[in-house]
Design a protein around this motif. Structure first.
Motif, mmCIF file in Angstrom:
data_model
loop_
_atom_site.group_PDB
_atom_site.id
_atom_site.type_symbol
_atom_site.label_atom_id
_atom_site.label_comp_id
_atom_site.label_asym_id
_atom_site.label_seq_id
_atom_site.Cartn_x
_atom_site.Cartn_y
_atom_site.Cartn_z
ATOM 1 N N LEU A 256 59.998 -42.200 92.554
ATOM 2 C CA LEU A 256 59.186 -42.500 91.370
ATOM 3 C C LEU A 256 59.228 -41.339 90.382
ATOM 4 C CD1 LEU A 256 55.925 -44.252 92.647
ATOM 5 C CD2 LEU A 256 57.899 -45.269 91.545
ATOM 6 N N PRO A 257 59.205 -41.644 89.087
ATOM 7 C CA PRO A 257 59.176 -40.576 88.077
ATOM 8 C C PRO A 257 57.779 -39.916 88.037
ATOM 9 C CG PRO A 257 59.093 -42.733 87.023
ATOM 10 C CD PRO A 257 59.293 -42.977 88.485
ATOM 11 N N PRO A 258 57.700 -38.729 87.430
ATOM 12 C CA PRO A 258 56.445 -37.983 87.405
ATOM 13 C C PRO A 258 55.241 -38.764 86.871
ATOM 14 C CG PRO A 258 58.219 -36.578 86.674
ATOM 15 C CD PRO A 258 58.793 -37.960 86.821
ATOM 16 N N ASP A 259 55.399 -39.524 85.782
ATOM 17 C CA ASP A 259 54.242 -40.218 85.212
ATOM 18 C C ASP A 259 53.656 -41.228 86.203
ATOM 19 O OD1 ASP A 259 56.574 -41.847 84.814
ATOM 20 O OD2 ASP A 259 55.540 -42.962 83.223
ATOM 21 N N GLN A 260 54.515 -41.939 86.938
ATOM 22 C CA GLN A 260 54.023 -42.911 87.909
ATOM 23 C C GLN A 260 53.418 -42.222 89.134
ATOM 24 O OE1 GLN A 260 56.972 -45.926 88.771
ATOM 25 N NE2 GLN A 260 57.434 -46.205 86.606
ATOM 26 N N ALA A 261 54.048 -41.140 89.595
ATOM 27 C CA ALA A 261 53.509 -40.391 90.731
ATOM 28 C C ALA A 261 52.135 -39.820 90.376
ATOM 29 C CB ALA A 261 54.470 -39.284 91.145
ATOM 30 N N GLN A 262 52.019 -39.246 89.183
ATOM 31 C CA GLN A 262 50.729 -38.682 88.751
ATOM 32 C C GLN A 262 49.665 -39.764 88.622
ATOM 33 O OE1 GLN A 262 50.892 -36.031 85.405
ATOM 34 N NE2 GLN A 262 52.444 -34.731 86.367
ATOM 35 N N TYR A 263 50.041 -40.926 88.123
ATOM 36 C CA TYR A 263 49.089 -42.028 88.006
ATOM 37 C C TYR A 263 48.521 -42.378 89.382
ATOM 38 C CZ TYR A 263 47.017 -46.586 87.264
ATOM 39 O OH TYR A 263 46.131 -47.630 87.242
ATOM 40 N N ILE A 264 49.382 -42.496 90.397
ATOM 41 C CA ILE A 264 48.926 -42.853 91.744
ATOM 42 C C ILE A 264 48.019 -41.769 92.309
ATOM 43 C CG2 ILE A 264 49.683 -43.277 94.122
ATOM 44 C CD1 ILE A 264 52.228 -44.583 92.867
ATOM 45 N N VAL A 265 48.397 -40.510 92.119
ATOM 46 C CA VAL A 265 47.579 -39.400 92.628
ATOM 47 C C VAL A 265 46.181 -39.448 92.007
ATOM 48 C CG1 VAL A 265 47.305 -36.885 92.700
ATOM 49 C CG2 VAL A 265 49.549 -37.911 93.162
ATOM 50 N N LYS A 266 46.120 -39.633 90.690
ATOM 51 C CA LYS A 266 44.816 -39.693 90.009
ATOM 52 C C LYS A 266 44.036 -40.936 90.415
ATOM 53 C CE LYS A 266 46.507 -39.097 85.836
ATOM 54 N NZ LYS A 266 46.664 -38.929 84.385
#
Length: 160
Positions: A92-102
């Motif tokens: 997954l790209p950073p924006d999607q990974a960050q979305y899941i983490v948040k």
């Protein structure tokens, strides 16, 4: 007694099967066998390392990594501590990974390597720890500085 959690199942099966092969891990030449007894002790060491990160039962921890034995050890450790594992595909790209983490409210991210850790950079209130290598959860599990008492670990497994 039937296990009521994955941690109880792990403990029961590791006791039952002892030295039988639980999993195979990549080695310099081919694979090496990891017996159930070794698996249990490795998971206990990982539980101590994960516990030292300050997570409590019900907290969320993200693992973003390629498949590896350390991924499995960390996941099992979390299962025994009541920590909810949120896996993220390493592609997954950073924006999607960050979305899941948040979105999941993770306090800790275990990243397979520096490229995976970089995807999470900039998120406030999220601690990123690499899965293997220097300063990693794997290193913490094997440095002897983060033990978890066997009786205390059993209580925590049974409380899930």
């Amino acid at each position: 007694m039937d296990p009521k959690s994955l941690g109880q199942m792990l403990r029961m099966r590791c006791s039952q099967y002892g030295s039988k092969t639980a999993m195979l891990a990549p080695a310099k030449e081919g694979f090496r066998e990891i017996g159930y007894g070794e698996l249990f002790e490795t998971v206990r060491a990982y539980a101590g390392a994960v516990d030292s990160l300050g997570l409590k039962k019900g907290d969320r921890l993200v693992i973003i990594s390629e498949n590896c034995p350390e991924w499995a050890f960390a996941d099992w450790a979390c299962q025994t501590l009541g920590i909810i594992v949120v896996p993220i595909y390493p592609t997954l790209p950073p924006d999607q990974a960050q979305y899941i983490v948040k979105d999941c409210g993770a306090a800790v991210v275990l990243a397979g390597d520096a490229s995976q850790a970089k995807k999470i950079e900039g998120l406030e209130g999220v601690r990123t720890v690499v899965l293997k290598g220097d300063g990693s959860v794997d290193a913490m599990a094997h440095d002897g500085k983060h033990p978890i008492d066997a009786a205390e670990w059993d209580k925590r497994i049974d409380a899930i």
